[in-house]
Design an enzyme around this catalytic site. Structure first.
Site, PDB file in Angstrom:
ATOM      1  CD  GLU A 156      -2.836  -1.105   2.395  1.00 34.22           C
ATOM      2  OE1 GLU A 156      -4.036  -1.313   2.221  1.00 34.22           O
ATOM      3  OE2 GLU A 156      -2.336  -0.884   3.515  1.00 34.22           O
ATOM      4  CD  GLU A 184      -4.779  -6.053   2.277  1.00 35.55           C
ATOM      5  OE1 GLU A 184      -5.563  -5.249   2.830  1.00 35.55           O
ATOM      6  OE2 GLU A 184      -3.577  -6.134   2.556  1.00 35.55           O
TER       7      GLU A 184
END
Length: 667
Positions: A230, A305
């Site tokens: 991320e 995710e």
């Protein structure tokens, strides 16, 4: 974890940039500037139709498992809109499970349950702060034996996507980065700052050789490796992602590389040579369209995710995500032709002091349980999500799924009477050697642990004051301090309470601040500011205090072993208060089983069982029980030690059911 963590409260629909929400038109500049919602809906509908055509027939992946696939040459490839494994179409149906959050004895059980659910791939982070807790000393043994975990996944029939960081987020202290990095006052985490890259290089020099022979092309189960985590939500250095990619490939990582970002991070979180993947909880086809735009070419789509639930913070509520909504979204993602990874399939536990924290508008530390309302519970039991997903995958896959393993029984051992107690003030002189310093020293820079500083736990600061007045912290308390004059508790200081009245008294008295590191922030812009303890001056009547004795109370196994033999422990008085250690015995007559400890009547502290740190408890909730794995118990006597900061109860209750608190539904 994954996720765009502006995490001061539960995510609600309609808020831009919060997981679980759709993407507002203003978040995709240039894409929806002319045509508004109508164009968005048309493009989304076209995308749905085109991608649904890919999955009209059922998936046959029966012989595409590690033990059956021979003649490995090409590995996982991205061709047009699908993945190929040895030039055969392949769909990643993954689930996240972290070996470091689960007792090693339970790894295989959790992996087998993943396989029985219908998944074919396990994804796991790798926590740097556990594997190199002391700079230059590496640990890949016991519960940190990554090779054994990966090989076990292969034996069960699962592929592996490895997420080695070095930053992992994951609601884990400092996102998995070791706290000794913060000894450098100029440290710039997650950048190409020399002090950081040198440390990463040394770590990767030891970590990557552990996993290289377990890659697909060398006969192992690792089919892909993630580059950082991320980074688009941090993006402090445009050269950093290229550096991490080269740090992997130069050490012989040869499998497909991927990145992972929420939709806001896609713009700046990708790197050439790695497949961009997306993280979310609520499916908006515009997100998938945007992913296609970002990839610039026809590439397979993957949700790295898909958040099956949510984590909890102290003082909040227990988050629950509807099972039907979750399964419907998984079905839609698969129908779109995309691969998916469930974060989390099984959350596990933040044992010890390893929970992370969030700090956007206010500081909130993550609870001990990482149940996450995932597909399996914290203790590995099935949920309705498991059976609904299993039915979904049964309908999609051509081959029958293995039978789900039998769940383990949970025990209720009843009341555990606390029989002995010793005050922290009594044990300090014998068990801890203080550091003397004119000025306050933050936890990480204390000269302890072979020069690595203190990573976790509590730090006690003592000095002498001539009288009373107003004690001011100047926001230098990290994170919460109990304040004592001699041994008398007078209040606490934290982020919101920065002043405290000190009562007048005769002569010189000891001022004591017992400071708790409640968990370092694991996501966002505050990573470089996570030094703990006293991070600057505090004053009494506007005069800075000096000449401190500083006690490091990390409560490591060696400390607990010394405490166990400390004399004298005494009988618990009728009005026992902390800070103190309380001891009792849990009797197990037969084969030990998992149980849960309920601390009704206790205020705040930590529980140790046979020397194992179960983690924190706090009466503000939401979590009301601590998970105690049966594998940490033994037949006969089991020692329970509770460190209570303030107000102690007289018993602990062993129950066969967890209590995670009042529920808030994530919408």
């Amino acid at each position: 974890m994954g996720g765009a963590r502006v995490r001061s409260r539960a995510p609600m629909v309609g808020e831009a940039g919060v997981p679980g929400n759709g993407t507002g038109p203003d978040l995709l500049p240039g894409m929806w500037s002319c045509g508004g919602r109508r164009r968005r809906r048309i493009l989304g509908a076209v995308f749905l139709v085109l991608m649904a055509a890919v999955v009209e027939r059922r998936l046959n992946l029966s012989d595409m498992v590690p033990v059956r696939l021979r003649g490995r040459v090409l590995g996982l490839q991205a061709k047009d809109t699908q993945f190929l494994l040895e030039e055969r179409p392949f769909r990643i149906l993954g689930g996240s499970l972290h070996y470091f959050r689960i007792p090693r004895e339970y790894w295989k059980d959790r992996l087998m349950k993943m396989k029985a659910c219908g998944l074919n791939t396990v994804t796991t982070y790798v926590p740097w702060n556990l594997h190199e807790a002391i700079r230059g000393k590496f640990d890949f043994s016991g519960n940190l034996d990554l090779q054994v975990f990966i090989k076990m996944a292969e034996e069960v029939g699962l592929w592996v996507i490895l997420r080695p960081g070095p930053y992992i987020c994951s609601e884990w202290d400092l996102g998995g980065l070791p706290s000794w990095l913060l000894q450098d006052p100029e440290m710039q985490l997650r950048t190409t700052y020399r002090g950081f890259t040198e440390a990463v290089d040394n770590y990767f020099d030891r970590l990557i050789p552990q996993v290289v022979p377990l890659q697909y092309k060398y006969g192992g189960p690792i089919i892909a490796v993630q580059v950082e985590n991320e980074y688009g939500s941090y993006a402090q250095d445009p050269s950093y992602m290229t550096y991490i990619k080269m740090a992997l490939t130069s050490r012989k990582i040869v499998e497909m590389l991927m990145t992972s970002d929420n939709h806001d991070g896609l713009v700046s979180g990708t790197v050439d040579g790695a497949l961009a993947t997306i993280n979310f909880q609520k499916l908006d086809t515009a997100i998938m369209v945007f992913l296609s735009t970002d990839q610039r070419n026809k590439m397979p789509k993957m949700v790295m995710e898909y958040w099956t639930g949510w984590f909890d913070s102290w003082g909040g509520l227990h988050h629950v995500f509807d099972a039907d909504d979750m399964v419907q979204t998984v079905g839609k993602v698969i129908k779109l032709g995309a691969s998916i990874n469930l974060y989390m399939f099984h959350g596990g536990t933040n044992f010890g002091f390893l929970n992370g924290a969030q700090h956007s508008n206010e500081y909130k530390s993550t609870i001990t349980s990482y149940d996450y309302d995932a597909v399996l519970t914290e203790s590995g039991d099935y949920t309705s999500k498991f059976f609904k997903l299993r039915q979904l995958f049964t309908d999609i896959l051509e081959t029958p799924l293995p039978a789900p393993p039998v769940i383990s029984s949970k025990a209720s051992y009843g009341a555990i009477l606390i029989q002995q107690y010793v005050s922290l003030w009594e044990v300090l002189p014998s068990l801890v050697q203080p550091v003397k310093s004119e000025h306050p020293v933050n936890m990480e820079n204390l000269p302890v642990n072979d020069g690595n500083g203190q990573a976790f736990g509590y730090t006690l600061y003592e000095t002498v004051i001539p009288g009373g007045g107003i004690l001011h912290s100047y926001d230098h308390i990290r994170d919460r301090a109990q304040v004592f004059v001699n041994m008398r508790y007078i209040g606490h200081l934290d982020y919101s309470t920065q002043e405290l009245a000190v009562p007048n008294g005769q002569g010189y008295r000891q001022l004591r601040l017992l400071v708790e590191n409640c968990g370092r922030v694991n996501y966002g812009e505050h990573l470089n500011d996570q030094r703990k303890g006293l991070i600057g001056d505090i004053s009494l009547n506007k005069t800075s205090l000096r000449n401190f004795k500083i006690y490091s109370l990390e409560m490591k196994p060696s400390f607990m072993e010394s405490l166990r033999g400390f004399t004298p422990w005494s009988a618990v008085p009728d009005s026992a208060v902390g800070p103190a250690f309380f001891r009792g015995t849990l009797q197990v007559q037969h084969l030990p089983q998992d149980t849960f400890l309920k601390l009704e009547g206790w205020e705040k502290g930590v529980v140790f069982v046979n020397g194992q740190n179960l983690g924190r408890y706090w009466k503000i909730g939401p979590q009301e029980t601590l998970y105690l794995p049966g594998t940490w118990l033994q037949e006969g006597h089991n020692e329970i030690i509770v460190f209570e900061e303030r107000s102690a109860g007289r018993i602990l209750q062993s129950t066969d059911l967890p209590f995670l608190g009042k529920v808030q539904y994530v919408s």
